[in-house]
Design a protein around this motif. Structure first.
Motif, PDB file in Angstrom:
ATOM      1  N   PRO A  54       0.828  -1.207   0.000  1.00  0.00           N
ATOM      2  CA  PRO A  54       0.000   0.000   0.000  1.00  0.00           C
ATOM      3  C   PRO A  54       0.865   1.262   0.000  1.00  0.00           C
ATOM      4  O   PRO A  54       2.044   1.225   0.377  1.00  0.00           O
ATOM      5  N   LEU A  56       2.892   4.514   0.799  1.00  0.00           N
ATOM      6  CA  LEU A  56       3.593   4.990   1.978  1.00  0.00           C
ATOM      7  C   LEU A  56       4.202   6.362   1.676  1.00  0.00           C
ATOM      8  O   LEU A  56       4.392   6.729   0.520  1.00  0.00           O
ATOM      9  N   ARG A  57       4.511   7.093   2.730  1.00  0.00           N
ATOM     10  CA  ARG A  57       5.102   8.424   2.579  1.00  0.00           C
ATOM     11  C   ARG A  57       6.572   8.361   2.979  1.00  0.00           C
ATOM     12  O   ARG A  57       6.917   7.863   4.039  1.00  0.00           O
ATOM     13  N   ASP A  95       3.405   4.819   7.301  1.00  0.00           N
ATOM     14  CA  ASP A  95       2.080   4.346   6.898  1.00  0.00           C
ATOM     15  C   ASP A  95       1.052   5.451   7.125  1.00  0.00           C
ATOM     16  O   ASP A  95       1.405   6.579   7.491  1.00  0.00           O
ATOM     17  N   ASP A  96      -0.219   5.139   6.909  1.00  0.00           N
ATOM     18  CA  ASP A  96      -1.248   6.179   7.018  1.00  0.00           C
ATOM     19  C   ASP A  96      -1.488   6.627   8.451  1.00  0.00           C
ATOM     20  O   ASP A  96      -2.220   7.596   8.692  1.00  0.00           O
ATOM     21  N   GLN A  97      -0.868   5.929   9.423  1.00  0.00           N
ATOM     22  CA  GLN A  97      -0.968   6.343  10.819  1.00  0.00           C
ATOM     23  C   GLN A  97       0.215   7.222  11.239  1.00  0.00           C
ATOM     24  O   GLN A  97       0.280   7.688  12.378  1.00  0.00           O
ATOM     25  N   GLY A  98       1.139   7.411  10.299  1.00  0.00           N
ATOM     26  CA  GLY A  98       2.318   8.207  10.611  1.00  0.00           C
ATOM     27  C   GLY A  98       3.416   7.440  11.318  1.00  0.00           C
ATOM     28  O   GLY A  98       4.343   8.041  11.872  1.00  0.00           O
TER      29      GLY A  98
END
Length: 229
Positions: A54, A56-57, A95-98
């Protein structure tokens, strides 16, 4: 669980000989062979069949954002901040939770690893030393193992580097296979690290000829030819 209970459980699971061997390495003497590997930063990565992951940043690691490692790499928060303060280039993938789910580091100067091996890794002009790459288990076998490095290579190329060098433990077969998959080649050098009583580190470099990784290379497939009917 107490020390005696842990020891008894390990003996039941691994056997007495394996337990004694592990204790010897941990408390008395341990020798690690680190193979030097290298790669240019422009040749394409060979084709692979790794699974997608998925979005990612990608964020540069700093002392101020090292807290993002707390969830999955809680014991590394302080180390990440130290490396950032020392001026090394580090990337983490969030991830999307940081939360950081992967990270990797690069150094364009000689790197003294006081956190793990306890030895100095020299870096020549135009090279950078890649170290500390790690992914959480959920991303093992994914394309992140490739993208993690490509993002760092891009950042180091912008700093004037044209070659990546690193070391890989000779007993770490998955990591060696990853290096081969990424197109690394052996330098014919080994950094030998000796640990005495779990505290003192000594190191020396040796050389070898030929390849020590031939057994890990996948055999090339023969060309497909037409069959007469």
């Amino acid at each position: 669980m107490g020390t005696v209970s842990k020891l008894s459980q390990h003996i039941k699971q691994k056997g007495l000989r394996a337990t004694l061997a592990k204790a010897w390495k941990h408390y008395v003497f341990f020798h690690q062979e680190l193979l030097w590997m290298e790669r240019d930063l422009v040749s394409p990565v060979p084709p692979h069949s790794l699974k997608p992951y998925p979005p990612l940043r990608v964020v540069k690691i700093t002392a101020d954002n090292a807290s993002a490692f707390a969830r999955y790499f809680g014991d590394r928060v302080g180390t990440m901040a130290e490396l950032a303060n020392e001026g090394h280039t580090g990337h983490m993938h969030l991830d999307d939770q940081g939360d950081a789910v992967a990270f990797i580091w690069g150094s364009a100067r000689d790197y003294f690893d006081r956190h793990y091996y306890g030895c100095l890794f020299p870096v020549k002009p135009g090279e950078f030393f890649e170290f500390g790459g790690e992914l959480t288990r959920a991303y093992w076998g994914s394309e992140l193992s490739v993208d993690l490095q490509l993002e760092l290579w891009k950042a180091m190329a912008a700093q004037g580097c044209d070659k990546v060098v690193d070391v890989c433990e000779f007993h770490n077969v998955p990591a060696l296979k990853l290096h081969l998959r990424m197109g690394y080649t052996e330098q014919g050098r080994i950094m030998n690290v000796y640990t005495l009583f779990g505290r003192w580190h000594f190191y020396r470099e040796t050389r070898y000829s030929g390849s020590r990784l031939d057994a890990l290379r996948k055999p090339s497939r023969p060309p497909v030819t037409a069959t007469a009917v």
